[in-house]
Structures are given as structure tokens and as C-alpha cells.
Scaffold this motif. Structure first.
Motif, PDB file in Angstrom:
ATOM      1  N   VAL A  75       0.855  -1.179   0.000  1.00  0.00           N
ATOM      2  CA  VAL A  75       0.000   0.000   0.000  1.00  0.00           C
ATOM      3  C   VAL A  75       0.894   1.232   0.000  1.00  0.00           C
ATOM      4  O   VAL A  75       1.775   1.371   0.852  1.00  0.00           O
ATOM      5  CB  VAL A  75      -0.935   0.014   1.223  1.00  0.00           C
ATOM      6  CG1 VAL A  75      -1.769   1.291   1.251  1.00  0.00           C
ATOM      7  CG2 VAL A  75      -1.846  -1.214   1.206  1.00  0.00           C
ATOM      8  N   ILE A  76       0.687   2.128  -0.952  1.00  0.00           N
ATOM      9  CA  ILE A  76       1.521   3.319  -1.089  1.00  0.00           C
ATOM     10  C   ILE A  76       0.885   4.474  -0.332  1.00  0.00           C
ATOM     11  O   ILE A  76      -0.292   4.804  -0.516  1.00  0.00           O
ATOM     12  CB  ILE A  76       1.684   3.694  -2.572  1.00  0.00           C
ATOM     13  CG1 ILE A  76       2.348   2.538  -3.323  1.00  0.00           C
ATOM     14  CG2 ILE A  76       2.511   4.960  -2.713  1.00  0.00           C
ATOM     15  CD1 ILE A  76       3.695   2.131  -2.778  1.00  0.00           C
ATOM     16  N   HIS A  77       1.671   5.082   0.573  1.00  0.00           N
ATOM     17  CA  HIS A  77       1.202   6.259   1.309  1.00  0.00           C
ATOM     18  C   HIS A  77       2.380   7.202   1.506  1.00  0.00           C
ATOM     19  O   HIS A  77       3.551   6.784   1.509  1.00  0.00           O
ATOM     20  CB  HIS A  77       0.596   5.865   2.656  1.00  0.00           C
ATOM     21  CG  HIS A  77       1.514   5.051   3.522  1.00  0.00           C
ATOM     22  ND1 HIS A  77       2.406   5.604   4.409  1.00  0.00           N
ATOM     23  CD2 HIS A  77       1.687   3.706   3.614  1.00  0.00           C
ATOM     24  CE1 HIS A  77       3.077   4.646   5.017  1.00  0.00           C
ATOM     25  NE2 HIS A  77       2.675   3.492   4.558  1.00  0.00           N
ATOM     26  N   ASP A  78       2.073   8.478   1.666  1.00  0.00           N
ATOM     27  CA  ASP A  78       3.129   9.484   1.787  1.00  0.00           C
ATOM     28  C   ASP A  78       3.968   9.251   3.042  1.00  0.00           C
ATOM     29  O   ASP A  78       3.437   8.992   4.120  1.00  0.00           O
ATOM     30  CB  ASP A  78       2.510  10.885   1.840  1.00  0.00           C
ATOM     31  CG  ASP A  78       1.844  11.269   0.526  1.00  0.00           C
ATOM     32  OD1 ASP A  78       2.231  10.686  -0.502  1.00  0.00           O
ATOM     33  OD2 ASP A  78       0.937  12.126   0.537  1.00  0.00           O
ATOM     34  N   GLY A  79       5.277   9.383   2.864  1.00  0.00           N
ATOM     35  CA  GLY A  79       6.167   9.299   4.008  1.00  0.00           C
ATOM     36  C   GLY A  79       6.522   7.897   4.447  1.00  0.00           C
ATOM     37  O   GLY A  79       7.219   7.729   5.443  1.00  0.00           O
ATOM     38  N   GLY A  80       6.076   6.878   3.723  1.00  0.00           N
ATOM     39  CA  GLY A  80       6.405   5.509   4.096  1.00  0.00           C
ATOM     40  C   GLY A  80       7.728   5.085   3.481  1.00  0.00           C
ATOM     41  O   GLY A  80       7.952   5.248   2.274  1.00  0.00           O
TER      42      GLY A  80
END
Length: 244
Positions: A75-80
Motif C-alpha cells: 500500500v503506497i502512502h506518503d512518508g512511508g
């Protein structure tokens, strides 16, 4: 969500027999391409300077032992850190995996399955749908951040799938908890649930205390914890060797 394919001769001998199993992915430190293997100190993996390496836990979506390839879905999310690595790394980037961790044994002699999860549980739920006998009804509840996050799921002739979109600004898992409380879950059903830890705690309480479902009928796993860097909270029961 993106799919990352790992490959290399080090994958020889890796066996994943059960659906919803896990592997741990070791990544280089941010800003570097060098992969440094940690050492097991009896409790956790640590680098030579005493710091923790970057390790994230994922469901092994597909393993091809002939081509020596392993697919992970993230799952792509900001700041990961893992998300940044997955979207920015080029072919040939270094990584390592360990495992597999425990999977799930499907009981073919049950009246119904109920599968509940957020986006991080999509790979595992997909595997379960592939393995649950087509003669067994399946109810599926999935929480996603936005409608565009829906992905095709394996076809199961008796599966009823409900997608629950989380409203902006609401706590992760809130839609999933609400859907579970509203669902008509038969007390004889077998449940598999995974997602954000606080949401799974609320679902666990509802299932065991409000519905009176036996603990032997439900597997409920906290895959990640909101507000914790990296999110992952799963831990292996025994140390596995890490191989690149």
C-alpha cells in the motif's frame, strides 16, 4: 497499491504453503543503496551500531520457485519508507527477505467464512478467496481510503464483497468497525480479520463479547498501528535467517 517482484538465487528453497502467511522485507537505509544484513541478538535484529534495520512485514502474494520470483503488494502512502523504496527503486535494487511466518489453515468443513480487512489485508484476503472451497459462502468486508483503491479480487461463486470507503479525516479502520457491527454475522461462521491494530481490537471485542463467537472460530490480526512510524507490529515467533 503496487506490486514489487523480488528475484535471485537466494530465493531457492523458500516455500510458502499456506495463504495469509508473511515474510519480512529488509531494506537499505534511506538515501543509500547498500544493504547491510543485521544480526539476531536473541530478541530482535540489530545492526552493528545497535540501531534497528528497516524491516517491514508483507504477505507473499505469489512465489514462483522455478523463476525464483517473489511478488509483494504494498500500500503506497506518503512518508512511508517501504512505499518510497517501492516507487523510487530501479530494477536490480538490493533487498532481502526472511520467512515465511505463520499462515492460515482453511477449514473446509464450515458453514460460512467472514473475511474483514483494510487495504493492507487485500493480498491475504485474495489468497483466502482462492483457497476457500467454492461450496462455502463467504462474506467479505474491505475498507479502502478512496473508491479508486478497489482492485479485482479472485472470483469465488458464493462470495459477497462489500467495499467501505473511509471518509476523509476519519480514523483508520473506523468504517470497517462500523460495517462489522452492522453485519449480520452468524454465530457459527468462521472469521479472519486483519488491519489497523486499534480497529482490530474493537472488532475483536465485538466478535467475542457482543456476538459470543468462540475464540477458536476467529483469527484477528493487527497488521499495523496508526501513528507508529512504519506501522508494522507483527513479530515472528522464532528468528528466521535473512537472505538477500
Amino acid at each position: 497499491m503496487v506490486r514489487v517482484t523480488l528475484g535471485g538465487p537466494e530465493l531457492a528453497g523458500l516455500v510458502v504453503d499456506q495463504p495469509a502467511a508473511s515474510v519480512r522485507l529488509l531494506l537499505p537505509a534511506p538515501g543509500t543503496e547498500e544493504l547491510v544484513l543485521p544480526a539476531w541478538n536473541g530478541n530482535e535484529f540489530l545492526l552493528a551500531d545497535g540501531t534497528r534495520p528497516i524491516i517491514r512485514t508483507f504477505t507473499p502474494r505469489r512465489l514462483d520457485p522455478d523463476r525464483l520470483e517473489l511478488d509483494l503488494e504494498m500500500v503506497i502512502h506518503d512518508g512511508g519508507i517501504a512505499a518510497d523504496w517501492a516507487t523510487e527503486s530501479q530494477s536490480g535494487a538490493a533487498a532481502a527477505v526472511s520467512g515465511p511466518g505463520r499462515g492460515y489453515v482453511i477449514d473446509t468443513d464450515v458453514p460460512e467464512y467472514v473475511l474483514i480487512g483494510d487495504e493492507t489485508a487485500l493480498p491475504a484476503i485474495s489468497q483466502l478467496l482462492e483457497r476457500i472451497p467454492h461450496s462455502v459462502p463467504v462474506s467479505v468486508h474491505l475498507e479502502i481510503a478512496e473508491p479508486a483503491a478497489r482492485i479485482p479480487l479472485p472470483v469465488h461463486p458464493l462470495a459477497v464483497v462489500e467495499w467501505h470507503t473511509l471518509p476523509p479525516g476519519r480514523a483508520a479502520g473506523e468504517s470497517l468497525v462500523r460495517a462489522t457491527r452492522r453485519a449480520d454475522i452468524d454465530p457459527t461462521a468462521v472469521l479472519w480479520c486483519a488491519g489497523e491494530a486499534a480497529a482490530m481490537h474493537a472488532i475483536r471485542k465485538h466478535v467475542f463479547e457482543d456476538l459470543g463467537i468462540a475464540r477458536s472460530q476467529a483469527t484477528i490480526r493487527g497488521y499495523w498501528k496508526s501513528g507508529v512510524r512504519g506501522g508494522a507490529i507483527k513479530r515472528p515467533r522464532t528468528p528466521d535467517a535473512i537472505g538477500s
